[in-house]
Design a protein around this motif. Structure first.
Motif, short mmCIF file in Angstrom:
data_model
loop_
_atom_site.label_atom_id
_atom_site.label_comp_id
_atom_site.label_asym_id
_atom_site.label_seq_id
_atom_site.Cartn_x
_atom_site.Cartn_y
_atom_site.Cartn_z
N GLY A 178 0.81 -1.21 0.00
CA GLY A 178 0.00 0.00 0.00
C GLY A 178 0.84 1.26 0.00
N THR A 179 1.87 1.31 0.86
CA THR A 179 2.73 2.48 0.92
C THR A 179 3.51 2.67 -0.37
N THR A 180 4.06 1.58 -0.89
CA THR A 180 4.84 1.65 -2.12
C THR A 180 3.97 2.09 -3.29
N ALA A 181 2.75 1.54 -3.36
CA ALA A 181 1.85 1.92 -4.44
C ALA A 181 1.47 3.40 -4.37
N LEU A 182 1.27 3.91 -3.15
CA LEU A 182 0.93 5.31 -2.99
C LEU A 182 2.04 6.21 -3.51
N VAL B 82 -12.64 -6.04 2.18
CA VAL B 82 -13.12 -6.25 3.54
C VAL B 82 -13.53 -7.71 3.76
N LEU B 83 -14.26 -8.27 2.80
CA LEU B 83 -14.67 -9.67 2.92
C LEU B 83 -13.47 -10.61 2.95
N GLY B 84 -12.50 -10.35 2.08
CA GLY B 84 -11.32 -11.19 2.03
C GLY B 84 -10.51 -11.13 3.32
N GLY C 285 -7.53 -8.58 0.32
CA GLY C 285 -7.87 -8.81 1.72
C GLY C 285 -7.48 -10.18 2.22
N PHE C 286 -7.62 -11.20 1.39
CA PHE C 286 -7.39 -12.57 1.83
C PHE C 286 -5.91 -12.94 1.86
N LEU C 287 -5.16 -12.55 0.83
CA LEU C 287 -3.77 -12.97 0.71
C LEU C 287 -2.76 -11.84 0.86
N GLY C 288 -3.23 -10.62 1.02
CA GLY C 288 -2.31 -9.51 1.22
C GLY C 288 -1.56 -9.09 -0.03
N VAL C 289 -2.14 -9.34 -1.19
CA VAL C 289 -1.51 -8.93 -2.45
C VAL C 289 -2.22 -7.70 -2.99
N GLY C 290 -1.50 -6.94 -3.80
CA GLY C 290 -2.09 -5.71 -4.32
C GLY C 290 -3.07 -5.92 -5.45
N GLY C 291 -2.90 -7.01 -6.20
CA GLY C 291 -3.83 -7.27 -7.29
C GLY C 291 -3.49 -6.55 -8.58
N SER D 293 -5.43 -1.90 -0.49
CA SER D 293 -4.52 -2.30 0.59
C SER D 293 -4.91 -1.62 1.90
N ALA D 294 -5.25 -0.34 1.82
CA ALA D 294 -5.65 0.40 3.02
C ALA D 294 -6.93 -0.18 3.62
N ALA D 295 -7.88 -0.53 2.78
CA ALA D 295 -9.14 -1.09 3.27
C ALA D 295 -8.92 -2.44 3.93
#
Length: 275
Positions: free
Chosen positions: A52-56, A85-87, A169-175, A206-208
């Protein structure tokens, strides 16, 4: 040695995110697990901070270069929040061995898809390097009378954004490996804009997901995560500049080999744990 590994790994993640608009996030979890001694649950949470930080920061750099369509990125990211959120909630109820095995399967799939795209559609994916900037009155982001004609396109965005959010949300990847193709196909953005705009989406999802995970499960080693994040963020700025000059096909090819190598190792470690 741990800090050195964190710096080197963070640089690779940041260069990928900055230059290709995604993909680096797929490396964050294996790095945190196998190089920096975090559990899968800790790694998927720490990965959200790194990515998330890197993408920002990468998005800010790409915006200055004129390669970000902010309104479309924000709109796509907002749609993806529900899935994120669900993930994130679902990940708290899954065994860590299953989580890591699922991540290994995802890495193998992503690596295979990247290789297939390079072999079959490399020339088409490269696209023109100098294109006219799309206008803001495109029906996908406005409520003009022509919006009804964009419904199939809007549906593609909805489905893809939700899938991206779930994976985040589930795997912590940016997508990013899903966001860039979605922006290319569903919204018909040229590659330079899709890569830059995807960073906006990754930042939001990532933030969500991180906010949802807060206080749930064991926290990662924040010192290691912060070092990895700093190295990744600095490299993302360099990566965004490289994107304006380098051959993205060659960059994608090198990164594909790296992803497949890490995917094979992750699978070899994760699958025996399930048996």
């Amino acid at each position: 040695m741990t800090l050195v590994l964190a710096v080197v790994a963070g640089a690779l993640i940041g260069l990928s995110l900055g230059a290709l608009g995604g993909g680096g996030s797929i490396l964050a979890v294996p790095v945190l697990v196998y190089l920096l001694d975090q559990s899968p649950a800790q790694a998927t949470t720490g990965s959200l901070v790194v990515v998330g930080t890197t993408a920002l920061i990468g998005a800010i750099a790409a915006r200055r270069s004129g390669n970000v369509l902010l309104a479309r990125g924000v709109a796509f990211g907002i749609v993806a929040i529900g899935g994120a959120v669900l993930g994130a909630k679902a990940s708290a109820h899954v065994d860590e061995d299953v989580l890591l095995a699922a991540f290994a399967a995802l890495m193998l799939l992503v690596g295979a898809l990247m290789a297939w795209r390079l072999l079959r559609h490399g020339n088409a994916a490269a696209g023109p390097t100098h294109v006219a900037r799309p206008t803001l009155d495109d029906p996908i982001i406005s409520f003009s009378p022509t919006f009804a004609c964009a419904c199939p396109r809007a549906l593609k965005v909805l489905v893809t954004a939700t899938a991206v959010g779930l994976l985040t949300g589930f795997l912590g990847v940016g997508g990013g490996f899903l966001v860039v193709p979605a922006l290319l196909v569903a919204i018909a953005l040229p590659l330079p804009y899709a890569a830059g705009t995807s960073l906006v989406v990754i930042t939001i999802t990532s933030a969500a997901a991180l906010a949802t995970r807060a206080g749930v499960g064991s926290a990662p080693d924040w010192g290691v995560v912060l070092v990895l994040t700093l190295a990744s963020a600095l490299a993302a700025v360099a990566g965004a500049r490289i994107a304006d000059r380098a051959d993205t096909r060659r960059l994608s090819g090198a990164f594909t080999v790296l992803v497949l190598t890490v995917a094979g190792y992750t699978a070899s470690q994760a699958l025996p744990a399930l048996s």
